[in-house]
Design an enzyme around this catalytic site. Structure first.
Site, PDB file in Angstrom:
ATOM      1  N   GLU A 114     -22.978  15.081  -3.420  1.00 44.50           N
ATOM      2  CA  GLU A 114     -22.434  16.228  -3.984  1.00 44.50           C
ATOM      3  C   GLU A 114     -20.956  16.048  -4.201  1.00 44.50           C
ATOM      4  O   GLU A 114     -20.425  16.798  -5.104  1.00 44.50           O
ATOM      5  CB  GLU A 114     -22.685  17.338  -2.773  1.00 44.50           C
ATOM      6  CG  GLU A 114     -23.977  17.805  -2.636  1.00 44.50           C
ATOM      7  CD  GLU A 114     -24.494  18.242  -1.283  1.00 44.50           C
ATOM      8  OE1 GLU A 114     -23.699  18.517  -0.365  1.00 44.50           O
ATOM      9  OE2 GLU A 114     -25.733  18.549  -1.122  1.00 44.50           O
ATOM     10  N   ASN A 169     -24.680  17.075   8.949  1.00 45.55           N
ATOM     11  CA  ASN A 169     -23.877  17.140   7.914  1.00 45.55           C
ATOM     12  C   ASN A 169     -23.791  18.810   7.618  1.00 45.55           C
ATOM     13  O   ASN A 169     -24.770  19.186   7.083  1.00 45.55           O
ATOM     14  CB  ASN A 169     -24.279  16.291   6.549  1.00 45.55           C
ATOM     15  CG  ASN A 169     -23.215  16.798   5.580  1.00 45.55           C
ATOM     16  OD1 ASN A 169     -22.291  17.595   5.905  1.00 45.55           O
ATOM     17  ND2 ASN A 169     -23.617  16.233   4.342  1.00 45.55           N
ATOM     18  N   TRP A 170     -22.894  19.555   8.094  1.00 39.59           N
ATOM     19  CA  TRP A 170     -22.878  20.967   8.114  1.00 39.59           C
ATOM     20  C   TRP A 170     -22.598  21.402   6.555  1.00 39.59           C
ATOM     21  O   TRP A 170     -22.534  22.617   6.022  1.00 39.59           O
ATOM     22  CB  TRP A 170     -21.877  21.605   8.999  1.00 39.59           C
ATOM     23  CG  TRP A 170     -22.693  21.697  10.281  1.00 39.59           C
ATOM     24  CD1 TRP A 170     -23.827  21.254  10.944  1.00 39.59           C
ATOM     25  CD2 TRP A 170     -22.417  22.759  11.403  1.00 39.59           C
ATOM     26  NE1 TRP A 170     -23.877  21.627  12.338  1.00 39.59           N
ATOM     27  CE2 TRP A 170     -23.067  22.792  12.420  1.00 39.59           C
ATOM     28  CE3 TRP A 170     -21.455  23.717  11.296  1.00 39.59           C
ATOM     29  CZ2 TRP A 170     -23.048  23.419  13.473  1.00 39.59           C
ATOM     30  CZ3 TRP A 170     -21.063  24.571  12.205  1.00 39.59           C
ATOM     31  CH2 TRP A 170     -22.162  24.622  13.736  1.00 39.59           C
ATOM     32  N   LYS A 171     -21.975  20.386   5.860  1.00 40.18           N
ATOM     33  CA  LYS A 171     -21.562  20.674   4.425  1.00 40.18           C
ATOM     34  C   LYS A 171     -20.614  21.977   4.487  1.00 40.18           C
ATOM     35  O   LYS A 171     -19.751  22.137   5.422  1.00 40.18           O
ATOM     36  CB  LYS A 171     -22.926  21.115   3.331  1.00 40.18           C
ATOM     37  CG  LYS A 171     -23.753  19.963   3.484  1.00 40.18           C
ATOM     38  CD  LYS A 171     -25.122  20.192   2.387  1.00 40.18           C
ATOM     39  CE  LYS A 171     -25.791  18.634   2.559  1.00 40.18           C
ATOM     40  NZ  LYS A 171     -26.834  18.464   1.381  1.00 40.18           N
ATOM     41  N   GLY A 175     -32.125  18.746   0.058  1.00 39.47           N
ATOM     42  CA  GLY A 175     -32.252  20.288   0.105  1.00 39.47           C
ATOM     43  C   GLY A 175     -33.423  20.649  -0.653  1.00 39.47           C
ATOM     44  O   GLY A 175     -33.608  21.780  -1.163  1.00 39.47           O
ATOM     45  N   SER A 194     -33.707  15.992   3.209  1.00 33.90           N
ATOM     46  CA  SER A 194     -35.212  16.863   3.718  1.00 33.90           C
ATOM     47  C   SER A 194     -35.604  16.405   5.064  1.00 33.90           C
ATOM     48  O   SER A 194     -36.779  16.518   5.314  1.00 33.90           O
ATOM     49  CB  SER A 194     -36.089  17.103   2.722  1.00 33.90           C
ATOM     50  OG  SER A 194     -35.583  17.804   1.557  1.00 33.90           O
ATOM     51  N   GLU A 198     -29.486   8.363   0.770  1.00 41.97           N
ATOM     52  CA  GLU A 198     -29.654   9.786   0.285  1.00 41.97           C
ATOM     53  C   GLU A 198     -30.315   9.893  -0.948  1.00 41.97           C
ATOM     54  O   GLU A 198     -29.389   9.976  -1.869  1.00 41.97           O
ATOM     55  CB  GLU A 198     -28.854  10.936   0.788  1.00 41.97           C
ATOM     56  CG  GLU A 198     -28.206  10.690   2.333  1.00 41.97           C
ATOM     57  CD  GLU A 198     -27.478  12.122   2.417  1.00 41.97           C
ATOM     58  OE1 GLU A 198     -28.025  12.536   3.612  1.00 41.97           O
ATOM     59  OE2 GLU A 198     -26.551  12.639   1.702  1.00 41.97           O
ATOM     60  N   HIS A 205     -20.675  11.448  -0.352  1.00 40.32           N
ATOM     61  CA  HIS A 205     -21.960  12.060  -0.886  1.00 40.32           C
ATOM     62  C   HIS A 205     -22.062  12.500  -1.954  1.00 40.32           C
ATOM     63  O   HIS A 205     -21.182  12.426  -2.942  1.00 40.32           O
ATOM     64  CB  HIS A 205     -21.723  13.124   0.233  1.00 40.32           C
ATOM     65  CG  HIS A 205     -22.854  14.014   0.681  1.00 40.32           C
ATOM     66  ND1 HIS A 205     -23.628  14.771  -0.509  1.00 40.32           N
ATOM     67  CD2 HIS A 205     -23.888  14.006   1.486  1.00 40.32           C
ATOM     68  CE1 HIS A 205     -24.697  15.293   0.107  1.00 40.32           C
ATOM     69  NE2 HIS A 205     -25.082  14.931   1.198  1.00 40.32           N
ATOM     70  N   GLY A 228     -29.100  17.643   6.824  1.00 38.95           N
ATOM     71  CA  GLY A 228     -28.286  18.509   6.167  1.00 38.95           C
ATOM     72  C   GLY A 228     -28.825  19.694   6.640  1.00 38.95           C
ATOM     73  O   GLY A 228     -28.512  20.460   7.682  1.00 38.95           O
ATOM     74  N   GLY A 229     -29.413  20.760   5.890  1.00 41.39           N
ATOM     75  CA  GLY A 229     -29.917  22.153   6.560  1.00 41.39           C
ATOM     76  C   GLY A 229     -30.129  22.217   7.708  1.00 41.39           C
ATOM     77  O   GLY A 229     -30.202  23.110   8.563  1.00 41.39           O
TER      78      GLY A 229
HETATM   79  P1  13P Z   1     -30.902  18.080   3.544  1.00 40.60           P
HETATM   80  O1  13P Z   1     -31.185  17.619   4.875  1.00 40.60           O
HETATM   81  O2  13P Z   1     -30.303  19.673   3.437  1.00 40.60           O
HETATM   82  O3  13P Z   1     -31.789  17.823   2.395  1.00 40.60           O
HETATM   83  O4  13P Z   1     -29.449  17.448   3.132  1.00 40.60           O
HETATM   84  C1  13P Z   1     -29.363  16.169   3.301  1.00 40.60           C
HETATM   85  C2  13P Z   1     -28.015  15.687   3.068  1.00 40.60           C
HETATM   86  O5  13P Z   1     -27.514  15.745   1.904  1.00 40.60           O
HETATM   87  C3  13P Z   1     -27.370  15.301   4.161  1.00 40.60           C
HETATM   88  O6  13P Z   1     -26.130  14.598   3.883  1.00 40.60           O
END
Ligand code: 13P
Length: 243
Positions: A93, A8-10, A164, A203, A158, A91, A224-225
């Site tokens: 967010e 997930n590149w956000k 993050g 994470s 999640e 998600h 994510g990251g």
């Molecule tokens: P991180 O891997 O950066 O913690 O993000 C997880 C996430 O929200 C994937 O959708």
């Protein structure tokens, strides 16, 4: 069950980096399914770059209706046309920053499925909810109200506090939650609920992927990251057990 490693590149990534990234991830091992969910503007470029690779493409949101006067929104058929086969919905967010309720997520999932997309519905508790002993109740409630009756997609667990932050739940906590999610899916969806991949997200890094992906009922990872670096996503994919 074949594990799914989803990136997930956000709100990160530019057109210039897509082709090189795609070339690197094409080396992914064949015992996992890879899925990349970039921002909308990169979908078409990714679709071209990944053509014939077997790597799937997803978006990060869609509207609940197939078209209309909704400035700034994106419709599921548009995503399908751009080459997406999956879409992340609900998600944390988006639940937090855009006030998305379970009912909204459910309506979006229905729209996604109608357009032929596979929804990835995210659930997870906050720090305070876990501290209060409400984590499983919160997640069960999200599942009960965010999934359409004919849901045929993917679930991502999640924990909000693990996103993050570099913090992850204990192996016992992940196992307990994924087992609870499996039971809820089976109760809600019958036999379909038995075969749904339940991804863990929060994470996930090359260093912790092997132990997380080895846990029972963990059907992959939503990254994510670490997914922004092609080599790190590859390392996470390589850490998946051969099941
Ligand atoms: P991180 O891997 O950066 O913690 O993000 C997880 C996430 O929200 C994937 O959708």
């Amino acid at each position: 069950m074949r594990q799914i490693i989803a990136g997930n590149w956000k709100m990160f990534g530019r057109l210039a980096g897509v082709t090189a990234y795609a070339e690197v991830i094409k080396a992914a091992p064949s015992h996992v399914s890879l899925l990349i969910c970039p921002p909308f503007t990169l979908l078409d470029r990714f679709a071209t770059a990944l053509k014939g690779s077997g790597i799937a493409l997803g978006a990060q949101d869609c509207h609940a209706t197939p078209e209309g006067a909704h400035t700034g929104d994106i419709a599921a058929p548009m995503l399908a046309e751009a080459g997406a086969t999956h879409v992340i919905l609900g998600h944390s967010e988006r639940r937090e920053n855009h006030g998305e309720t379970n009912a909204v997520v459910k309506a979006k999932a229905e729209a996604a499925q109608t357009a032929g997309l596979i929804p990835i519905i995210c659930v997870g508790e906050t720090d305070a909810q876990r501290d209060a002993g409400e984590a499983e109740h919160v997640v069960r409630t999200q599942l009960a109200h965010s999934l359409p009756a004919n849901f045929a997609g993917i679930i991502a667990y999640e924990p909000v506090w693990a996103i993050g932050t570099g913090r992850t739940p204990t192996e016992a906590d992940v196992t307990a939650m994924h087992t609870a999610i499996r039971a809820a899916l089976a109760a809600q969806l019958g036999t379909t609920g038995q075969s749904i991949n339940i991804l863990y997200g929060g994470s996930v890094k090359p260093g912790n992927a092997a132990s997380l992906l080895a846990l029972p009922e963990v059907g992959g990872a939503l990254v994510g990251g670490a997914s922004l670096k092609a080599e790190d996503l590859l390392a996470i994919a390589a850490a998946a057990p051969h099941r």
